[in-house]
Design an enzyme around this catalytic site. Sequence first.
Site, PDB file in Angstrom:
ATOM      1  CD  GLU A   1      -7.843   2.400  -0.543  1.00  0.00           C
ATOM      2  OE1 GLU A   1      -8.710   3.189  -0.094  1.00  0.00           O
ATOM      3  OE2 GLU A   1      -7.606   1.291  -0.044  1.00  0.00           O
ATOM      4  CG  ASN A   2      -9.067   7.196  -8.303  1.00  0.00           C
ATOM      5  OD1 ASN A   2     -10.183   7.214  -8.822  1.00  0.00           O
ATOM      6  ND2 ASN A   2      -8.206   8.162  -8.472  1.00  0.00           N
ATOM      7  CB  ALA A   3     -13.365   8.542  -6.064  1.00  0.00           C
TER       8      ALA A   3
ATOM      9  CE1 TYR B   1     -14.318   3.530  -3.728  1.00  0.00           C
ATOM     10  CE2 TYR B   1     -15.736   1.620  -3.673  1.00  0.00           C
ATOM     11  CZ  TYR B   1     -15.409   2.879  -3.208  1.00  0.00           C
ATOM     12  OH  TYR B   1     -16.160   3.461  -2.237  1.00  0.00           O
TER      13      TYR B   1
ATOM     14  CD  GLU C   1       1.664  -5.929  -1.978  1.00  0.00           C
ATOM     15  OE1 GLU C   1       0.949  -4.957  -2.322  1.00  0.00           O
ATOM     16  OE2 GLU C   1       1.279  -6.798  -1.187  1.00  0.00           O
TER      17      GLU C   1
ATOM     18  CB  CYS D   1      -3.713  -9.280  -4.015  1.00  0.00           C
ATOM     19  SG  CYS D   1      -3.130  -8.271  -5.384  1.00  0.00           S
TER      20      CYS D   1
HETATM   21  N1  THU Z   1      -3.743  -3.998  -0.922  1.00  0.00           N
HETATM   22  C1  THU Z   1      -2.409  -3.864  -1.152  1.00  0.00           C
HETATM   23  O1  THU Z   1      -1.867  -2.747  -1.161  1.00  0.00           O
HETATM   24  N2  THU Z   1      -1.682  -4.989  -1.386  1.00  0.00           N
HETATM   25  C2  THU Z   1      -2.217  -6.243  -1.469  1.00  0.00           C
HETATM   26  O2  THU Z   1      -1.512  -7.184  -1.801  1.00  0.00           O
HETATM   27  C3  THU Z   1      -3.639  -6.458  -1.186  1.00  0.00           C
HETATM   28  C4  THU Z   1      -4.438  -5.259  -0.860  1.00  0.00           C
HETATM   29  C5  THU Z   1      -4.531  -2.783  -0.712  1.00  0.00           C
HETATM   30  C6  THU Z   1      -5.581  -2.537  -1.764  1.00  0.00           C
HETATM   31  C7  THU Z   1      -6.541  -1.643  -1.021  1.00  0.00           C
HETATM   32  O3  THU Z   1      -6.080  -0.300  -1.137  1.00  0.00           O
HETATM   33  C8  THU Z   1      -6.400  -2.076   0.421  1.00  0.00           C
HETATM   34  O4  THU Z   1      -5.221  -2.850   0.505  1.00  0.00           O
HETATM   35  C9  THU Z   1      -7.571  -2.890   0.936  1.00  0.00           C
HETATM   36  O5  THU Z   1      -7.825  -3.974   0.129  1.00  0.00           O
END
Ligand code: THU
Length: 157
Positions: A63-65, A67, A74, A112
Site C-alpha cells: 500500500e501507499n499513502a 492510495y 496477486e 479482485c
Molecule cells: N487486496 C489484494 O491484495 N488482493 C485482492 O485481490 C483484493 C484486495 C488488497 C488491496 C488492499 O491493500 C487490501 O487488500 C484491502 O483492500
Amino acid sequence: MKELTITIPVIEAGIDELPARERGLVDAARQATFRSYSPYSHFSVGAAILLDNGEIVTGSNQENAAYPSSLCAERTACYYAHSRWPEAGFTAIAIAARGTDGKETAEPVSPCGACRQALLEYETLAGHDVRVILAGRDKVYILPSVRSTLPLAFSEF
Ligand code: THU
C-alpha cells in the site's frame, strides 16, 4: 432474446485434501501475508504462483499513502514472476489473507476483478489452465482456471 446462465465450477476442499505441491503453494501464500505492507487497510494478502519451471514466486499487497498507487498481492506476484521468468508459464496460484485481527480469514479470499484480468492474460500466454486455489483458515476453494473466475472477460485476442 434468451437468458444465458453462466456457472463456474468450484471445488471446496480441506487443506489436507490438496496434493503436497499445492499444500506447499498455500503455505507460501500464507507466509507471504506476513510480508504485506498494509498500514492503511490492515488487511494482509499473500499470493504464491507456481511456474512451469518449478519456481514459486510470492507477492503481497503493497500500500501507499497515495492510495491508488497501492498494488494487490496477486499482481505484485504475477508481474514479478513474468518479469523474472518471462519464458515460464504459470501452473497454479494460491491466495491467502489475514484480516484486521491478524488472523487468517475464515472464508477463502478471492482476487479482485483487476487481478483476475491480469492473471487471465498470463494464463493465455501459458497456453494452458492455471489452477486457482483460494485459501481460508480451514478450507480452500479450487477453480480449474483463471478463465473460470472471470466469465465474460475482456479479451482482444
Ligand atoms: N487486496 C489484494 O491484495 N488482493 C485482492 O485481490 C483484493 C484486495 C488488497 C488491496 C488492499 O491493500 C487490501 O487488500 C484491502 O483492500
